[in-house]
Design an enzyme around this catalytic site. Structure first.
Site, PDB file in Angstrom:
ATOM      1  N   GLY A 191       0.819  -1.215   0.000  1.00 39.36           N
ATOM      2  CA  GLY A 191       0.000   0.000   0.000  1.00 39.36           C
ATOM      3  C   GLY A 191       0.848   1.259   0.000  1.00 39.36           C
ATOM      4  O   GLY A 191       1.267   1.727   1.060  1.00 39.36           O
ATOM      5  N   GLU A 196      -1.833   6.692  -3.380  1.00 37.77           N
ATOM      6  CA  GLU A 196      -3.115   7.248  -2.933  1.00 37.77           C
ATOM      7  C   GLU A 196      -3.752   7.986  -4.100  1.00 37.77           C
ATOM      8  O   GLU A 196      -3.116   8.181  -5.140  1.00 37.77           O
ATOM      9  CB  GLU A 196      -2.894   8.206  -1.748  1.00 37.77           C
ATOM     10  CG  GLU A 196      -2.323   7.523  -0.521  1.00 37.77           C
ATOM     11  CD  GLU A 196      -2.041   8.483   0.630  1.00 37.77           C
ATOM     12  OE1 GLU A 196      -2.426   9.673   0.521  1.00 37.77           O
ATOM     13  OE2 GLU A 196      -1.438   8.049   1.626  1.00 37.77           O
ATOM     14  N   SER A 236       2.394   9.135  -8.761  1.00 34.72           N
ATOM     15  CA  SER A 236       3.817   9.305  -9.068  1.00 34.72           C
ATOM     16  C   SER A 236       4.517  10.097  -7.963  1.00 34.72           C
ATOM     17  O   SER A 236       5.685   9.860  -7.655  1.00 34.72           O
ATOM     18  CB  SER A 236       3.989  10.021 -10.417  1.00 34.72           C
ATOM     19  OG  SER A 236       3.447   9.241 -11.460  1.00 34.72           O
ATOM     20  N   ILE A 241      -4.658  -0.915  -5.140  1.00 34.59           N
ATOM     21  CA  ILE A 241      -3.918  -1.962  -4.448  1.00 34.59           C
ATOM     22  C   ILE A 241      -4.246  -3.338  -5.046  1.00 34.59           C
ATOM     23  O   ILE A 241      -5.380  -3.809  -4.989  1.00 34.59           O
ATOM     24  CB  ILE A 241      -4.205  -1.940  -2.930  1.00 34.59           C
ATOM     25  CG1 ILE A 241      -3.990  -0.520  -2.373  1.00 34.59           C
ATOM     26  CG2 ILE A 241      -3.330  -2.966  -2.216  1.00 34.59           C
ATOM     27  CD1 ILE A 241      -2.638   0.106  -2.665  1.00 34.59           C
ATOM     28  N   GLU A 260       3.636   0.292 -10.878  1.00 36.34           N
ATOM     29  CA  GLU A 260       4.988   0.346 -10.290  1.00 36.34           C
ATOM     30  C   GLU A 260       5.820   1.465 -10.915  1.00 36.34           C
ATOM     31  O   GLU A 260       7.015   1.324 -11.139  1.00 36.34           O
ATOM     32  CB  GLU A 260       5.684  -1.013 -10.366  1.00 36.34           C
ATOM     33  CG  GLU A 260       5.004  -2.006  -9.445  1.00 36.34           C
ATOM     34  CD  GLU A 260       5.876  -3.124  -8.966  1.00 36.34           C
ATOM     35  OE1 GLU A 260       7.102  -2.929  -8.827  1.00 36.34           O
ATOM     36  OE2 GLU A 260       5.325  -4.199  -8.709  1.00 36.34           O
ATOM     37  N   THR A 305       4.892   4.803 -13.758  1.00 43.36           N
ATOM     38  CA  THR A 305       4.625   4.922 -15.191  1.00 43.36           C
ATOM     39  C   THR A 305       5.953   4.940 -15.957  1.00 43.36           C
ATOM     40  O   THR A 305       7.006   5.226 -15.382  1.00 43.36           O
ATOM     41  CB  THR A 305       3.879   6.227 -15.512  1.00 43.36           C
ATOM     42  OG1 THR A 305       4.745   7.326 -15.181  1.00 43.36           O
ATOM     43  CG2 THR A 305       2.574   6.342 -14.732  1.00 43.36           C
TER      44      THR A 305
END
Length: 386
Positions: A129, A132, A137, A162, A370, A372
């Site tokens: 986690g 948000e 980024s 998530i 993970e 851009t």
């Protein structure tokens, strides 16, 4: 000058034996359900169980915590071979590594011994986690807060996007622990358990691809976190999170390579069977050139991923560049290869009668999650300019 005993730049026999074993499980136990998993947007439980049974569920967990201790390249090969038939299923081993990597890199022995053995045994899954709604980024701008309460902490806020949320029992969650502290040094990492009071999930996101892997928000409403669930030192959360991504971006590169390989395999099988103008379309030079370009770029991507995996295993200083480069290049290649594979099947490629359209939809996320590919280029440029 040649020495037959010297393996010059090739995967080991053990790695190739592993590939055969994973491919057999993937073809037999995962591929038959891939289309239905996508169509119904349901969790690939058959894949989950097959991966647990074969020790491919969380192969990266070290032996001292009950795992098989697969190295970073072996873990990539597992993910690649599963992604070749079902990208959603390949997220099971990939996200188990992502969620638990902060513990492997930074947690106390006590935390490792508590949370890694059940993961290794396949009894629980692990999610991560970090992102948000307003901190994608720009992770340092997160709003999720952990407030001290004696020796414990109280967690409030949310996390977005998530992977495998709701399925996983454990979550490594990043939260601001010092609101007035220096940006980037005021975040800490905690293990949150699914059963913690006040911890709930949002609705499943309705997505373009990887539909079998649930993506949901995490919601924290005064969630009490015991102090002994801190991962690493207080204030080190963001450093740990970014180090984690250096290692796990390589696994997304592996996933992209697997998706592209599955698409190339499907296109090759089709062009050798399909006839137009009195001959197989594989005999047309225009088609051959497309296939050659697809295979060439795919092999370049695979080599980049494997080199980055070796650097991940050794924890080389230049991993940050190579992890970003492998993820970025391989995901761009996956998008091109799946697009061309659909094109080679013509109208048939656009239908759900073949898995190519699913692979095209699944490939897109590898350019986004993970970090851009735009962010990967920032990571690479920073490494170059250091």
């Amino acid at each position: 000058m040649s020495n037959p005993d010297f393996d010059l730049f090739r995967t080991s026999e053990d790695h190739e034996t592993l590939r055969e074993a994973v491919r057999a499980v993937a073809e037999d136990k995962i591929a038959p359900f891939a289309a239905e998993v996508d169509e119904k947007a349901r969790y690939p439980q058959e894949a989950h169980e097959a991966l647990v049974a074969a020790d491919f569920f969380a192969p990266h967990v070290p032996e001292e915590y009950g795992g098989v201790g697969a190295d970073a390249l072996a873990t990539c090969i597992v993910i690649e071979e599963v992604a070749r038939v079902c990208a959603s299923s390949s997220l099971i081993p990939a996200v188990n590594k992502l969620g638990s990597m902060p513990l492997i890199l930074a947690a106390s022995e006590d935390v490792k011994k508590r949370y890694l053995p059940p993961l290794a045994a396949g009894k629980v899954a692990f999610s991560y986690g970090l992102s948000e709604r307003e901190a994608g980024s720009d992770t340092a701008s997160m709003k999720c807060r952990a407030t001290p309460d004696g020796d414990d902490w109280v967690l409030n806020g949310q996390k977005s996007w998530i992977t495998n949320a709701g399925v996983s029992e454990y979550y490594t969650v990043l939260a601001v622990t010092d609101p007035d502290g220096k940006r980037g040094s005021n975040v800490s990492a905690f293990v949150v358990e699914k059963s913690d009071a006040g911890f709930t999930f949002g609705e499943k996101e309705r997505k373009l691809g990887i539909k079998g892997s649930p993506t949901r928000e995490l919601h924290f409403d005064h969630v009490k976190i015991p102090g002994d669930r801190l991962v690493g030192a207080l204030g080190d959360g963001l450093k740990i999170a970014l180090r984690t991504l250096d290692h796990t971006r390589v696994t997304i590169g592996a996933q992209a390579v697997g998706i592209a390989q599955g698409a190339l395999d499907g296109a090759l099988a089709y062009v050798k069977e399909r006839k137009q103008f009195g001959k197989h379309i594989a005999d047309f030079q225009g088609v051959q050139f497309m296939l050659a370009d697809m295979a060439m770029e795919l092999e370049a991507a695979r080599q980049m991923v494997y080199v980055a995996a070796a650097k991940s295993e050794r924890q080389d200083k230049d991993l940050s560049f190579f992890g970003a480069a492998a993820k970025c290049y391989a995901s761009d290649v996956a998008m091109r290869v799946t697009t061309d594979a659909v094109q080679l099947l013509g109208g048939a490629g656009y239908t759900q009668d073949f898995p190519l359209e699913r692979m095209l939809r699944d490939a897109k996320i590898t350019q986004i999650y993970e970090g851009t590919n735009q962010v990967q280029r920032i990571v690479m440029a920073r490494a170059l300019l250091k």
